[in-house]
Scaffold this motif. Structure first.
Motif, PDB file in Angstrom:
ATOM      1  N   GLN A  43       2.673 -11.702  -2.919  1.00 59.69           N
ATOM      2  CA  GLN A  43       1.351 -11.650  -3.536  1.00 59.69           C
ATOM      3  C   GLN A  43       0.517 -10.536  -2.888  1.00 59.69           C
ATOM      4  O   GLN A  43      -0.128  -9.754  -3.579  1.00 59.69           O
ATOM      5  N   ALA A  44       0.537 -10.450  -1.566  1.00 56.29           N
ATOM      6  CA  ALA A  44      -0.197  -9.399  -0.861  1.00 56.29           C
ATOM      7  C   ALA A  44       0.378  -8.024  -1.197  1.00 56.29           C
ATOM      8  O   ALA A  44      -0.363  -7.055  -1.375  1.00 56.29           O
ATOM      9  N   TRP A  45       1.704  -7.929  -1.289  1.00 55.34           N
ATOM     10  CA  TRP A  45       2.362  -6.671  -1.644  1.00 55.34           C
ATOM     11  C   TRP A  45       1.858  -6.179  -3.001  1.00 55.34           C
ATOM     12  O   TRP A  45       1.462  -5.023  -3.144  1.00 55.34           O
ATOM     13  N   GLN A  46       1.876  -7.049  -4.007  1.00 55.34           N
ATOM     14  CA  GLN A  46       1.501  -6.652  -5.363  1.00 55.34           C
ATOM     15  C   GLN A  46       0.039  -6.223  -5.429  1.00 55.34           C
ATOM     16  O   GLN A  46      -0.296  -5.213  -6.043  1.00 55.34           O
ATOM     17  N   GLN A  47      -0.848  -6.986  -4.795  1.00 53.71           N
ATOM     18  CA  GLN A  47      -2.268  -6.639  -4.819  1.00 53.71           C
ATOM     19  C   GLN A  47      -2.521  -5.295  -4.141  1.00 53.71           C
ATOM     20  O   GLN A  47      -3.254  -4.450  -4.663  1.00 53.71           O
ATOM     21  N   ALA A  48      -1.908  -5.078  -2.976  1.00 54.93           N
ATOM     22  CA  ALA A  48      -2.106  -3.824  -2.244  1.00 54.93           C
ATOM     23  C   ALA A  48      -1.479  -2.652  -2.989  1.00 54.93           C
ATOM     24  O   ALA A  48      -2.057  -1.555  -3.035  1.00 54.93           O
ATOM     25  N   ARG A  98       0.846  -1.202   0.000  1.00 54.68           N
ATOM     26  CA  ARG A  98       0.000   0.000   0.000  1.00 54.68           C
ATOM     27  C   ARG A  98       0.879   1.249   0.000  1.00 54.68           C
ATOM     28  O   ARG A  98       0.642   2.186  -0.779  1.00 54.68           O
ATOM     29  N   GLN A  99       1.911   1.267   0.846  1.00 56.33           N
ATOM     30  CA  GLN A  99       2.812   2.422   0.904  1.00 56.33           C
ATOM     31  C   GLN A  99       3.547   2.611  -0.423  1.00 56.33           C
ATOM     32  O   GLN A  99       3.705   3.734  -0.903  1.00 56.33           O
ATOM     33  N   ALA A 100       3.979   1.511  -1.036  1.00 57.93           N
ATOM     34  CA  ALA A 100       4.681   1.595  -2.316  1.00 57.93           C
ATOM     35  C   ALA A 100       3.760   2.096  -3.420  1.00 57.93           C
ATOM     36  O   ALA A 100       4.175   2.883  -4.278  1.00 57.93           O
ATOM     37  N   GLY A 101       2.501   1.669  -3.415  1.00 53.82           N
ATOM     38  CA  GLY A 101       1.538   2.124  -4.412  1.00 53.82           C
ATOM     39  C   GLY A 101       1.267   3.610  -4.310  1.00 53.82           C
ATOM     40  O   GLY A 101       1.209   4.321  -5.319  1.00 53.82           O
ATOM     41  N   ASN A 160       3.735   5.303 -14.177  1.00 57.77           N
ATOM     42  CA  ASN A 160       4.579   4.162 -13.828  1.00 57.77           C
ATOM     43  C   ASN A 160       4.044   3.441 -12.608  1.00 57.77           C
ATOM     44  O   ASN A 160       4.109   3.955 -11.497  1.00 57.77           O
ATOM     45  N   ALA A 161       3.516   2.240 -12.820  1.00 59.00           N
ATOM     46  CA  ALA A 161       2.966   1.426 -11.728  1.00 59.00           C
ATOM     47  C   ALA A 161       4.090   0.982 -10.792  1.00 59.00           C
ATOM     48  O   ALA A 161       5.255   0.897 -11.199  1.00 59.00           O
ATOM     49  N   PRO A 162       3.773   0.682  -9.541  1.00 59.42           N
ATOM     50  CA  PRO A 162       4.796   0.251  -8.588  1.00 59.42           C
ATOM     51  C   PRO A 162       5.384  -1.112  -8.967  1.00 59.42           C
ATOM     52  O   PRO A 162       4.677  -1.991  -9.450  1.00 59.42           O
ATOM     53  N   VAL A 163       6.687  -1.242  -8.743  1.00 57.07           N
ATOM     54  CA  VAL A 163       7.398  -2.482  -9.033  1.00 57.07           C
ATOM     55  C   VAL A 163       8.091  -2.934  -7.751  1.00 57.07           C
ATOM     56  O   VAL A 163       8.770  -2.139  -7.094  1.00 57.07           O
ATOM     57  N   ALA A 164       7.927  -4.195  -7.402  1.00 56.29           N
ATOM     58  CA  ALA A 164       8.502  -4.729  -6.167  1.00 56.29           C
ATOM     59  C   ALA A 164      10.016  -4.872  -6.285  1.00 56.29           C
ATOM     60  O   ALA A 164      10.527  -5.281  -7.317  1.00 56.29           O
ATOM     61  N   ASP A 165      10.718  -4.534  -5.213  1.00 56.09           N
ATOM     62  CA  ASP A 165      12.161  -4.752  -5.125  1.00 56.09           C
ATOM     63  C   ASP A 165      12.346  -6.100  -4.431  1.00 56.09           C
ATOM     64  O   ASP A 165      12.311  -6.196  -3.216  1.00 56.09           O
TER      65      ASP A 165
END
Length: 191
Positions: free
Chosen positions: A175-180, A146-149, A159-164
């Motif tokens: 999975q929860a990170w990407q959805q949020a 959520r914070q990253a989004g 530019n959509a958020p991308v996980a590090d």
């Protein structure tokens, strides 16, 4: 007569140098274009700690997709962010993600078997105690996503958020990170 061969050698070397340099300039944009290409699709197979099942996860895919285990094929549920997650009890199979349409990128992607996440810390030597697939890990993924989004939307809605993924976390966390992250980004950008 010695000046003539020397002049020919000089002209020949200058021509060869100009051709070599022009080839370097032509090749440079191609190399730059490769660095901006879309991230590759990937698929992993993670055995359960007790060895009774496997979890198959993927990212970077476009729907529709099918999963093949060498004997059968089943439809995959790929979400809007290109992820899928499922559990199978057929452990000793070579899984492959297949495209359904001819124009889809990554026509087939072989799934890579990774070590089971037993919570012992052996999955990543840089992070001695990776969290397990539990509710707390999933909740942490939601909070961080959520914070990253929101942060990504504040920078640019293009530019959509991308996980590090350099940090060691469980599949449940990611999975929860990407959805949020996707949800927060879409809400902040009024999508």
């Amino acid at each position: 007569m010695t000046p003539f061969p020397t002049r020919r050698a000089l002209i020949t070397s200058l021509l060869a140098s100009s051709f070599a340099l022009s080839g370097a300039f032509v090749a440079a944009p191609t190399a730059g274009a490769a660095t901006t290409a879309a991230p590759a699709a990937s698929c992993t197979v993670t055995p359960s700690p007790d060895g009774t099942s496997v979890t198959i996860s993927g990212e970077g895919f476009t729907a529709p997709r099918k999963l093949n285990d060498g004997e059968s094929t089943q439809d995959l549920s790929v979400d809007a962010s290109g992820h899928f997650l499922l559990k199978r009890f057929q452990k000793n199979a070579n899984y492959t993600v297949l495209a359904v349409k001819e124009d889809q990128p990554y026509v087939f992607v072989n799934c890579k078997v990774v070590a089971s996440d037993t919570g012992t810390g052996t999955a990543n030597p840089n992070n001695p105690t990776p969290p397990g697939n539990n509710r707390g890990d999933r909740n942490k993924g939601r909070t961080d996503g959520r914070q990253a989004g929101i942060a990504a939307a504040a920078k640019s809605c293009a530019n959509a958020p991308v996980a590090d993924k350099s940090q060691s976390h469980s599949n449940a966390y990611w999975q929860a990170w990407q959805q949020a992250a996707d949800r927060a980004f879409d809400n902040a950008c009024d999508r």
